[in-house]
Design a protein around this motif. Structure first.
Motif, PDB file in Angstrom:
ATOM      1  N   THR A  41       1.087  -1.076  -0.040  1.00 15.87           N
ATOM      2  CA  THR A  41      -0.474   0.089  -0.059  1.00 15.87           C
ATOM      3  C   THR A  41       1.418   1.013  -0.256  1.00 15.87           C
ATOM      4  O   THR A  41       2.179   0.728   0.371  1.00 15.87           O
ATOM      5  N   ILE A  42       0.118   2.336  -0.475  1.00 16.51           N
ATOM      6  CA  ILE A  42       0.874   3.656  -0.784  1.00 16.51           C
ATOM      7  C   ILE A  42      -0.273   4.171   0.190  1.00 16.51           C
ATOM      8  O   ILE A  42      -1.585   4.701  -0.745  1.00 16.51           O
ATOM      9  N   SER A  43      -0.087   5.334   0.682  1.00 16.92           N
ATOM     10  CA  SER A  43      -1.214   6.835   1.094  1.00 16.92           C
ATOM     11  C   SER A  43       0.197   7.856   0.957  1.00 16.92           C
ATOM     12  O   SER A  43       0.581   8.273   1.011  1.00 16.92           O
ATOM     13  N   ILE A  44      -1.296   8.570  -0.289  1.00 19.59           N
ATOM     14  CA  ILE A  44      -0.809  10.026  -0.551  1.00 19.59           C
ATOM     15  C   ILE A  44      -1.807  11.332  -0.354  1.00 19.59           C
ATOM     16  O   ILE A  44      -2.865  10.932  -0.279  1.00 19.59           O
ATOM     17  N   GLN A  45      -0.727  11.874   0.530  1.00 19.98           N
ATOM     18  CA  GLN A  45      -1.199  13.408   1.531  1.00 19.98           C
ATOM     19  C   GLN A  45      -1.980  13.642   0.008  1.00 19.98           C
ATOM     20  O   GLN A  45      -1.139  13.798  -0.713  1.00 19.98           O
ATOM     21  N   ASN A  46      -2.748  14.982   0.386  1.00 22.37           N
ATOM     22  CA  ASN A  46      -2.934  15.994  -0.516  1.00 22.37           C
ATOM     23  C   ASN A  46      -1.684  16.960  -0.276  1.00 22.37           C
ATOM     24  O   ASN A  46      -1.168  17.691   0.626  1.00 22.37           O
ATOM     25  N   PHE A  47      -0.794  17.182  -2.054  1.00 21.41           N
ATOM     26  CA  PHE A  47       0.343  18.205  -1.843  1.00 21.41           C
ATOM     27  C   PHE A  47      -0.447  19.892  -1.938  1.00 21.41           C
ATOM     28  O   PHE A  47      -0.844  20.334  -3.010  1.00 21.41           O
ATOM     29  N   GLU A  48      -0.418  20.614  -0.541  1.00 24.36           N
ATOM     30  CA  GLU A  48      -1.000  21.925  -0.277  1.00 24.36           C
ATOM     31  C   GLU A  48       0.050  22.942  -0.654  1.00 24.36           C
ATOM     32  O   GLU A  48       1.210  23.203  -1.504  1.00 24.36           O
ATOM     33  N   ASN A  49      -0.755  23.982  -1.135  1.00 23.24           N
ATOM     34  CA  ASN A  49       0.018  25.170  -1.602  1.00 23.24           C
ATOM     35  C   ASN A  49       0.051  26.391  -0.535  1.00 23.24           C
ATOM     36  O   ASN A  49      -0.446  26.961  -0.725  1.00 23.24           O
ATOM     37  N   PRO A  50       0.924  26.206   0.312  1.00 19.66           N
ATOM     38  CA  PRO A  50       0.547  27.624   1.385  1.00 19.66           C
ATOM     39  C   PRO A  50       1.392  28.761   0.176  1.00 19.66           C
ATOM     40  O   PRO A  50       1.243  30.028   0.615  1.00 19.66           O
ATOM     41  N   GLY A  89       3.887  15.816   0.884  1.00 17.54           N
ATOM     42  CA  GLY A  89       4.740  17.382   1.105  1.00 17.54           C
ATOM     43  C   GLY A  89       3.396  18.371   0.875  1.00 17.54           C
ATOM     44  O   GLY A  89       2.419  18.173   1.313  1.00 17.54           O
ATOM     45  N   GLN A  90       4.434  19.351   0.545  1.00 16.89           N
ATOM     46  CA  GLN A  90       4.068  20.608  -0.326  1.00 16.89           C
ATOM     47  C   GLN A  90       4.587  21.601  -1.755  1.00 16.89           C
ATOM     48  O   GLN A  90       5.539  21.133  -2.101  1.00 16.89           O
ATOM     49  N   ILE A  91       3.537  22.135  -2.183  1.00 16.50           N
ATOM     50  CA  ILE A  91       3.797  23.248  -3.183  1.00 16.50           C
ATOM     51  C   ILE A  91       4.669  24.095  -2.499  1.00 16.50           C
ATOM     52  O   ILE A  91       4.503  25.251  -1.661  1.00 16.50           O
ATOM     53  N   VAL A  92       6.182  24.241  -2.545  1.00 20.46           N
ATOM     54  CA  VAL A  92       6.368  25.487  -2.543  1.00 20.46           C
ATOM     55  C   VAL A  92       6.901  26.988  -3.073  1.00 20.46           C
ATOM     56  O   VAL A  92       7.553  27.481  -2.891  1.00 20.46           O
ATOM     57  N   SER A  93       7.100  26.435  -4.262  1.00 23.59           N
ATOM     58  CA  SER A  93       7.180  27.587  -5.529  1.00 23.59           C
ATOM     59  C   SER A  93       6.309  26.953  -6.777  1.00 23.59           C
ATOM     60  O   SER A  93       6.368  26.260  -7.821  1.00 23.59           O
ATOM     61  N   PHE A  94       5.671  28.095  -7.408  1.00 22.73           N
ATOM     62  CA  PHE A  94       5.033  28.490  -8.528  1.00 22.73           C
ATOM     63  C   PHE A  94       5.724  30.133  -9.442  1.00 22.73           C
ATOM     64  O   PHE A  94       5.288  30.164  -8.792  1.00 22.73           O
ATOM     65  N   THR A  95       6.629  29.561  -9.593  1.00 20.51           N
ATOM     66  CA  THR A  95       7.695  31.132 -10.216  1.00 20.51           C
ATOM     67  C   THR A  95       7.839  31.964 -11.410  1.00 20.51           C
ATOM     68  O   THR A  95       8.687  30.435 -12.393  1.00 20.51           O
ATOM     69  N   VAL A  96       7.822  32.676 -12.388  1.00 14.72           N
ATOM     70  CA  VAL A  96       8.500  33.266 -13.212  1.00 14.72           C
ATOM     71  C   VAL A  96       9.209  33.297 -13.121  1.00 14.72           C
ATOM     72  O   VAL A  96       9.114  35.339 -12.644  1.00 14.72           O
ATOM     73  N   LEU A 115       9.323  29.469 -16.042  1.00 19.10           N
ATOM     74  CA  LEU A 115       8.495  28.503 -14.797  1.00 19.10           C
ATOM     75  C   LEU A 115       9.083  27.700 -14.125  1.00 19.10           C
ATOM     76  O   LEU A 115       9.143  26.371 -15.098  1.00 19.10           O
ATOM     77  N   THR A 116       8.599  27.857 -12.705  1.00 18.02           N
ATOM     78  CA  THR A 116       9.499  26.888 -11.996  1.00 18.02           C
ATOM     79  C   THR A 116       8.465  26.479 -11.130  1.00 18.02           C
ATOM     80  O   THR A 116       7.566  27.078 -10.449  1.00 18.02           O
ATOM     81  N   LEU A 117       8.151  25.197 -11.689  1.00 14.63           N
ATOM     82  CA  LEU A 117       6.842  24.381 -10.391  1.00 14.63           C
ATOM     83  C   LEU A 117       8.273  24.006  -9.205  1.00 14.63           C
ATOM     84  O   LEU A 117       9.208  22.803  -9.429  1.00 14.63           O
ATOM     85  N   GLY A 118       7.865  23.629  -7.962  1.00 17.84           N
ATOM     86  CA  GLY A 118       9.251  23.156  -6.834  1.00 17.84           C
ATOM     87  C   GLY A 118       7.603  22.894  -5.541  1.00 17.84           C
ATOM     88  O   GLY A 118       6.347  22.926  -5.171  1.00 17.84           O
ATOM     89  N   ILE A 119       8.393  22.112  -5.476  1.00 18.86           N
ATOM     90  CA  ILE A 119       7.555  20.680  -4.212  1.00 18.86           C
ATOM     91  C   ILE A 119       8.876  20.294  -3.451  1.00 18.86           C
ATOM     92  O   ILE A 119       9.097  19.704  -3.707  1.00 18.86           O
ATOM     93  N   GLN A 120       7.848  20.020  -1.852  1.00 22.87           N
ATOM     94  CA  GLN A 120       8.937  19.350  -0.778  1.00 22.87           C
ATOM     95  C   GLN A 120       8.319  18.159  -0.876  1.00 22.87           C
ATOM     96  O   GLN A 120       6.740  18.591  -0.189  1.00 22.87           O
ATOM     97  N   VAL A 121       8.904  17.282  -1.047  1.00 22.11           N
ATOM     98  CA  VAL A 121       8.066  16.103  -1.033  1.00 22.11           C
ATOM     99  C   VAL A 121       9.247  15.401   0.216  1.00 22.11           C
ATOM    100  O   VAL A 121       9.833  15.077   0.382  1.00 22.11           O
ATOM    101  N   ARG A 122       7.462  14.477   1.570  1.00 23.73           N
ATOM    102  CA  ARG A 122       8.597  13.556   2.495  1.00 23.73           C
ATOM    103  C   ARG A 122       7.750  12.132   2.047  1.00 23.73           C
ATOM    104  O   ARG A 122       6.850  12.065   1.624  1.00 23.73           O
ATOM    105  N   PHE A 123       9.066  11.258   2.277  1.00 22.86           N
ATOM    106  CA  PHE A 123       8.633   9.989   1.916  1.00 22.86           C
ATOM    107  C   PHE A 123       9.070   8.974   2.580  1.00 22.86           C
ATOM    108  O   PHE A 123      10.002   9.185   3.335  1.00 22.86           O
ATOM    109  N   THR A 124       8.232   8.589   3.631  1.00 19.43           N
ATOM    110  CA  THR A 124       8.236   7.588   4.919  1.00 19.43           C
ATOM    111  C   THR A 124       8.213   6.170   4.182  1.00 19.43           C
ATOM    112  O   THR A 124       6.763   5.457   3.157  1.00 19.43           O
ATOM    113  N   ASN A 125       9.051   5.361   3.879  1.00 15.41           N
ATOM    114  CA  ASN A 125       8.785   3.510   3.820  1.00 15.41           C
ATOM    115  C   ASN A 125       8.904   2.786   5.324  1.00 15.41           C
ATOM    116  O   ASN A 125      10.156   2.918   5.336  1.00 15.41           O
TER     117      ASN A 125
END
Length: 176
Positions: A41-50, A89-96, A115-125
């Motif tokens: 199994t894998i759980s994928i949480q919402n990638f919020e965009n603060p 994780g979360q979206i950390v940038s959507f910059t031009v 255009l750069t899209l950046g996300i911070q990802v936390r992966f746990t096994n």
């Protein structure tokens, strides 16, 4: 008759050897994943965009792309939480930013915008904690300077996020 038995033995031995070797590669798949058989199994949480940057549905696009990609390329069951593998994780940038500057008379102006899209990802096994990580992933794409990047089509944003999801997928279950 003796010749036929000898030929049968001659071909049977290499065939059995080949099958033994191939069966030893138990965790390999044709998608390139190296998922242990005890991981189901894998759980994928919402990638919020603060940051508030990007289109209003960016959280939904990124999260759904992750779920769809893992569903298509693994046999893992996607759970709401407490999966053998956990991705959040979360979206950390959507910059031009200007990508190529050109001089037009006395003015410097962007010939391309990036255009750069950046996300911070936390992966746990949970089965192998040595594979856990917390990492920034980013992807960029250049557009003509006269293009209004606030008006990107959903397909263009989908393509950008798909490339980012592929990078995360390779790091998490393909060990690339």
């Amino acid at each position: 008759m003796k010749l036929k038995n000898n030929l049968t033995r001659l071909f049977t031995l290499p065939l059995l050897l080949l099958l033994t070797i191939v069966s030893g590669c138990g965790v390999y798949s044709f998608t390139g994943t190296t998922i242990s058989p005890d991981i189901k199994t894998i759980s994928i949480q919402n990638f919020e965009n603060p940051t508030g940057e990007g289109p209003a549905n960016l959280t939904q696009l990124v999260t759904n792309n992750f779920k769809d990609y893992y569903r298509r390329n693994t046999n893992l069951t996607i759970l709401q939480q407490e999966g053998d593998l956990q991705l959040e994780g979360q979206i950390v940038s959507f910059t031009v930013t200007p990508a190529a500057i050109q001089r037009d008379g006395e003015l410097d102006q962007a010939a391309l915008n990036r255009l750069t899209l950046g996300i911070q990802v936390r992966f746990t096994n949970n089965m192998n904690p040595d594979e856990n990580f917390d990492q920034l992933f980013s992807i960029s794409q250049d557009f003509a300077q006269d293009r209004d990047l606030t008006q990107l089509s959903p397909a263009e944003i989908e393509s950008l996020t798909e490339r980012l999801v592929t990078d995360v997928f390779n790091k998490t279950v393909a060990n690339w």
